[in-house]
Design a protein around this motif. Sequence first.
Motif, PDB file in Angstrom:
ATOM      1  N   SER A   1      -7.958  -1.814  -0.527  1.00 19.54           N
ATOM      2  CA  SER A   1      -8.149  -1.641  -1.968  1.00 19.54           C
ATOM      3  C   SER A   1      -8.034  -2.959  -2.734  1.00 19.54           C
ATOM      4  O   SER A   1      -8.634  -3.121  -3.798  1.00 19.54           O
ATOM      5  CB  SER A   1      -7.138  -0.629  -2.518  1.00 19.54           C
TER       6      SER A   1
ATOM      7  N   ASP B   1      -5.532  -0.782   4.404  1.00 18.49           N
ATOM      8  CA  ASP B   1      -5.786  -0.536   2.987  1.00 18.49           C
ATOM      9  C   ASP B   1      -6.587  -1.722   2.441  1.00 18.49           C
ATOM     10  O   ASP B   1      -6.069  -2.818   2.274  1.00 18.49           O
ATOM     11  CB  ASP B   1      -4.460  -0.395   2.240  1.00 18.49           C
TER      12      ASP B   1
ATOM     13  N   GLN C   1     -17.847  -2.098  -0.280  1.00 17.36           N
ATOM     14  CA  GLN C   1     -17.279  -2.749  -1.471  1.00 17.36           C
ATOM     15  C   GLN C   1     -18.390  -3.365  -2.321  1.00 17.36           C
ATOM     16  O   GLN C   1     -18.388  -3.253  -3.551  1.00 17.36           O
ATOM     17  CB  GLN C   1     -16.266  -3.818  -1.053  1.00 17.36           C
TER      18      GLN C   1
ATOM     19  N   SER D   1       0.830  -1.191   0.000  1.00 16.64           N
ATOM     20  CA  SER D   1       0.000   0.000   0.000  1.00 16.64           C
ATOM     21  C   SER D   1       0.873   1.251   0.000  1.00 16.64           C
ATOM     22  O   SER D   1       1.906   1.309   0.674  1.00 16.64           O
ATOM     23  CB  SER D   1      -0.902   0.005   1.236  1.00 16.64           C
TER      24      SER D   1
END
Length: 574
Positions: free
Chosen positions: A536, A534, A471, A357
């Motif tokens: 992502s 993180d 998400q 990250s």
Amino acid sequence: MKTRGSELVVRALEDAGARFAFGIPGTHNIELYDALHRSEQVFAVLVTDEQSAGFMADGVSRTSTSVGVVNVVPGAGITHSLSGIAEAYLDGIPLVVLACGIRNDTGRAYQLHDIDQLALLRPVTKACLTPATPDDLYQVVRQAFDLARAGTPGPVAVEIPANFYLLTHEVAAHETYSPATTVAIVASDAIAEAARLLDGATRVLLYLGYGARNAGAALVAIAEALGSPVATTIQGKGVFPEHHPLWLWNGLGRSAPPFVRTVAGECDVMLAVGCRFGEVGTGSWGFTPPATLIHVDINRDVFHRNFPATLAIEADASAFAAALLPLITPRGEWGDATEHMAVGHRDLRELVMRERSETGVTPAVLFDGLQQRSPDAIYATDSGNGTFLGMEHLRLDAPGRFLAPVDFSCMGYAVPAAIGAKLANPTRDVVALPGDGALLMTGLELATAASYSLGVVVCVLRDGELAQIAQFQRTALGREENSVLPPFSVESLAATVGAEYVACRQDAHVPAALDRAFEVARGGRPVMVEVAIDYSRKTFFTSGVVASTFWRLPWSDRVRMLGRAVSRNLQRLD
């Protein structure tokens, strides 16, 4: 002899091996608390919210041989505790719920806390027991422990009228209790048929759930004899040692990495033990077992519910494994599957460690740091990403080390479950992994940890939103909706509850932050590590569940959802 019911209940708890009773005293059960104060074995733990009582008792039951006890007053005590009881019910965790009832000797209506609480408890317990007289108390409470442990474990409630606790009664002596005993008998013809199917397979895949947790050594021997890759459910994490060359993954199909799907796809027989193919454990049924499925469970009701079994065997996992092992033919070599798995695990680790990250903490770095500093720690996760990150990054070699709210999936589980686990295992490190949303539900319970000098490490996975649902929303809706959290200070919360605070904002902070956290916790003080996680990179589980759910939708809804998501994402780019 003359005694109060409170004394009989405490004696029954002691004789059943109980060690902790979680709750908040009220006017109806103060006599029970007075009796518990005199017990040298059963410790009454004061919680901040009865919801946490169920989660803490759950943590005791999952990490020790003792059954956790929930001790609550009528009415609101019951309603507050229902989430914790329901989590234990769907996850198969034994609890005993001492549900105090209103007085039944006054003839009065409209009493304080008077609701039909058994009607609330019946759907989330294995049984609700009601002693008819104080003379029944000892036997009924002991029976509740036996029922909670029997078959598929779960919560059992005992409703005890307040006057049974309060008043002195003439009762018979109850020094002994004779539980109904049953001997597990596994049908020999079924075992022989299972051995025949396994011996005839090209490759066998073992799939183990939480119900196989007491059969570990025999199941390892079976896997080694057959050269079988072994996958587990989420609840079954650690049932099979995850550093073993034959360990494959927690989960299968779309919610697993590609190499797992390849290895599992080469198997033509599945031996599934102690599992029920539920929605969460299967990643929303993101895989189909091989054509030949041997399903073993102690509860016959689970057979053929989601996947038809070629052979269904009702048996305790340990008894089944012990009976099967001598009948199977060792294959001598494990074949090329172990090499594929070794390469798959190695490549995956290199990938997640390489994709660092730039804005926060890489999950792989956090979990690596935790395992390096405490190889034997117990982990309590929460509903959402924390569970799936822990499942995919931790490597655990024994059951009872991964406490997760799976089938009821109740937010707010991690912190109180970790406190329960720490009480039951005072010499071991215990790590809670709540998201910041879950922390807002039960984080005040760390005041309980501080008051009892329980040094739990709480890694708050901080991203400012309800990450798992956000998400899903971004994928399905093209935007977030009501999933962004209001701002709050973890540092201020830590100061309020008496916990140490440690910030961890990027990968470079992880070593020092965790060193400090374990140092503080081992000194008997809870510590909150604010981890700027993180998210992502989606977990395999999240990606798989989205795909499985999407492809089960009717074509018209797939087109509608896909079009909406694309349109909104294009608007964002503009």
